[in-house]
Design a protein around this motif. Structure first.
Motif, PDB file in Angstrom:
ATOM      1  N   UNK A 226       0.847  -1.185   0.000  1.00 48.48           N
ATOM      2  CA  UNK A 226       0.000   0.000   0.000  1.00 48.48           C
ATOM      3  C   UNK A 226       0.883   1.234   0.000  1.00 48.48           C
ATOM      4  N   UNK A 227       0.319   2.350  -0.431  1.00 50.72           N
ATOM      5  CA  UNK A 227       1.068   3.602  -0.453  1.00 50.72           C
ATOM      6  C   UNK A 227       1.341   4.073   0.968  1.00 50.72           C
ATOM      7  N   UNK A 228       2.458   4.809   1.126  1.00 53.37           N
ATOM      8  CA  UNK A 228       2.839   5.382   2.421  1.00 53.37           C
ATOM      9  C   UNK A 228       2.855   6.903   2.284  1.00 53.37           C
ATOM     10  N   UNK A 229       1.677   7.549   2.320  1.00 53.80           N
ATOM     11  CA  UNK A 229       1.619   9.006   2.095  1.00 53.80           C
ATOM     12  C   UNK A 229       2.298   9.808   3.183  1.00 53.80           C
ATOM     13  N   UNK A 230       2.530   9.181   4.342  1.00 48.22           N
ATOM     14  CA  UNK A 230       3.193   9.908   5.426  1.00 48.22           C
ATOM     15  C   UNK A 230       4.693  10.050   5.205  1.00 48.22           C
ATOM     16  N   UNK A 231       5.234   9.328   4.225  1.00 49.91           N
ATOM     17  CA  UNK A 231       6.650   9.417   3.884  1.00 49.91           C
ATOM     18  C   UNK A 231       6.780  10.232   2.605  1.00 49.91           C
ATOM     19  N   UNK A 232       7.549  11.305   2.644  1.00 45.39           N
ATOM     20  CA  UNK A 232       7.691  12.199   1.492  1.00 45.39           C
ATOM     21  C   UNK A 232       9.166  12.322   1.119  1.00 45.39           C
ATOM     22  N   UNK A 233       9.504  11.883  -0.087  1.00 43.60           N
ATOM     23  CA  UNK A 233      10.856  12.052  -0.617  1.00 43.60           C
ATOM     24  C   UNK A 233      10.866  13.292  -1.504  1.00 43.60           C
ATOM     25  N   UNK A 234      11.752  14.241  -1.210  1.00 47.67           N
ATOM     26  CA  UNK A 234      11.847  15.487  -1.966  1.00 47.67           C
ATOM     27  C   UNK A 234      13.006  15.377  -2.954  1.00 47.67           C
ATOM     28  N   UNK A 235      12.709  15.561  -4.231  1.00 47.78           N
ATOM     29  CA  UNK A 235      13.716  15.417  -5.278  1.00 47.78           C
ATOM     30  C   UNK A 235      13.662  16.651  -6.175  1.00 47.78           C
ATOM     31  N   UNK A 236      14.838  17.148  -6.590  1.00 46.26           N
ATOM     32  CA  UNK A 236      14.944  18.391  -7.344  1.00 46.26           C
ATOM     33  C   UNK A 236      15.325  18.131  -8.798  1.00 46.26           C
ATOM     34  N   UNK A 237      14.724  18.922  -9.694  1.00 43.88           N
ATOM     35  CA  UNK A 237      15.026  18.828 -11.121  1.00 43.88           C
ATOM     36  C   UNK A 237      15.257  20.222 -11.690  1.00 43.88           C
ATOM     37  N   UNK A 238      16.084  20.302 -12.727  1.00 42.92           N
ATOM     38  CA  UNK A 238      16.255  21.550 -13.454  1.00 42.92           C
ATOM     39  C   UNK A 238      14.919  21.981 -14.068  1.00 42.92           C
TER      40      UNK A 238
END
Length: 253
Positions: A226-238
């Motif tokens: 199942x999805x884990x919406x409480x975990x947020x990975x922040x990733x940056x793009x140009x």
């Protein structure tokens, strides 16, 4: 505006060489004190970095020193601070895998791309699929099956002929890997909130392993995903090269 940058690099010689050049030029802050973490490597190393640093406040910006680099930005030595200041942020919610082995032990892992079940021996796997407590497929005979996030939909899921999912679509892909019966089953699109349970039938003769972003558990008898919406990975793009643009572009390649 100055930025405290922490660098992380894979073991690849090109990544290690980039680490030496960039850390000498921009400094190398401890990750716990950094404003941003720059990952040097390929997609696999980016996934490792996101998992490893998920408890930190700093987002991760990747520069490609690998092969595909779908989650990475292009590599340039100059102008890094300016690129980081202009970068656009995407937030990824992973899947949580809860796997039970034949010996009764339980294993939990997070997957940013996908959770997959794969046959462990020469015989095809036999799987039973339940979604939100309702039996949806009594028997799937196959090499395996996977549940993919939008971010992972162009990886293993796409290789298994699964659909490419737009970022922000709140949809998961359930995809069969080399299905034998039902032969023409093309998988399913499920809401992000779905609870998928996959049971292994006849695990003694047809053993199955489960995998969450390359972290494997052998001899599983059931896997809950199942999805884990409480975990947020922040990733940056140009700018102009974020995941949404990349996923759209991939469909016209």
């Amino acid at each position: 505006m100055s930025l405290a940058i922490a660098f992380a690099a894979s073991d690849a010689p090109s990544a290690q060489a980039a680490l030496a050049v960039l850390s000498a030029r921009y400094g190398d802050a401890p990750e716990a004190e950094a404003d941003v973490i720059v990952a040097l490597g390929g997609d696999g190393f980016m996934l490792q970095t996101l998992h490893r640093t998920q408890g930190l406040d700093a987002p991760v910006y990747g520069m490609n020193r690998g092969t595909v680099g779908f989650l990475m930005n292009g590599y340039l030595e100059g102008g890094l601070v300016e690129r980081l200041q202009r970068a656009q942020e995407e937030v990824l919610n992973p899947l949580r895998m809860h796997a039970t082995r034949s010996d009764g032990s339980e294993h939990v892992a997070l997957a940013i791309n996908e959770v997959s079940l794969l046959r462990q021996g020469p015989q095809a796997a036999k799987l039973r699929i339940t979604v939100d407590g309702r039996l949806r497929m009594e028997e799937l005979v196959c090499d395996g099956a996977l549940v993919s996030t939008p971010a992972g939909s162009t990886a293993y899921n796409y290789s298994a002929h699964g659909p490419i999912l737009p970022i922000g679509s709140d949809v998961l892909a359930l995809t069969a890997i080399a299905p034998f019966r039902p032969r023409r089953w093309r998988g399913a699109l499920l809401p992000k909130s779905a609870h998928v349970r996959i049971d292994v039938t006849n695990p003694e003769r047809r053993p199955v392993m489960a995998d969450a972003d390359s972290r494997s558990v052998r001899d599983v008898v059931s896997v809950d995903i199942r999805s884990a919406p409480e975990v947020a990975h922040r990733i940056l793009f140009d700018p102009g090269h974020g995941l949404e643009e990349r996923l759209i572009r991939e469909q016209f390649a």
